[in-house]
Design a protein around this motif. Structure first.
Motif, PDB file in Angstrom:
ATOM      1  N   GLU A 289     -10.231   4.848   5.062  1.00  0.00           N
ATOM      2  CA  GLU A 289      -8.983   4.087   5.025  1.00  0.00           C
ATOM      3  C   GLU A 289      -8.070   4.493   6.178  1.00  0.00           C
TER       4      GLU A 289
ATOM      5  N   SER B 154      -3.996   9.479   2.956  1.00  0.00           N
ATOM      6  CA  SER B 154      -4.864   8.636   2.141  1.00  0.00           C
ATOM      7  C   SER B 154      -5.948   9.524   1.544  1.00  0.00           C
TER       8      SER B 154
ATOM      9  N   ASN C  31       0.815  -1.212   0.000  1.00  0.00           N
ATOM     10  CA  ASN C  31       0.000   0.000   0.000  1.00  0.00           C
ATOM     11  C   ASN C  31       0.855   1.273   0.000  1.00  0.00           C
TER      12      ASN C  31
END
Length: 153
Positions: free
Chosen positions: A106, A101, A59
């Motif tokens: 998230e 983000s 990520n």
């Protein structure tokens, strides 16, 4: 050409525990090498401490850490404190780790996991400049700044 920056945190004996926490929060893989792994005699004090540690996740999260030789008490090297006072952030810390983000949803999961046993400096919530912003200092003395970033056009 591209470059990548990775925050490298210096600890006083608890790098392994901090890196394990960060991996549990952000995912990815964890690499730990001790001083003994790179040649220090295992019977010497500190040989089991971290000389190289890395958490890297798909990520985009990356952080490195190690235990500085010598003194073991305390927490992160160069620590200090961060707090809110009269509507301002007051700190004597040299750095914050910033997590961004595109969505508050998230960020919320990462925030909730990292907030366990942390000192919340500013709760994660909408602010004048972001759909979500918050700051906390984790149990290892690292201050984290969370923010919702605008989607790039």
């Amino acid at each position: 050409m591209t470059i990548q920056t990775t925050t490298h945190l210096n600890f006083r004996g608890d790098a392994r525990q901090a890196l394990e926490l960060y991996r549990s929060v952000f995912g990815g893989h964890l690499v730990i090498n001790t001083y003994a792994d790179v040649g220090m005699p295992a019977e010497l004090p500190g040989a089991d401490r971290v000389v190289f540690g890395l958490v890297a996740a798909e990520n985009g999260f990356r952080v490195m850490g190690y235990d500085v030789p010598g003194r073991a008490e305390g927490s992160i090297v160069g620590g200090g404190s961060t707090r809110r006072e009269n509507g301002s952030t007051v700190t004597d810390q040299a750095l914050f780790v910033s997590v961004g983000s595109e969505t508050l949803d998230e960020l919320q999961g990462y925030w909730d996991a990292l907030a366990v046993d942390a000192v919340v400096v500013e709760p994660l919530a909408a602010s004048a400049w972001s759909a979500g912003f918050g700051m906390l200092t984790d149990r290892f003395g690292v201050t984290w700044s969370f923010g919702v970033t605008a989607a790039e056009a």
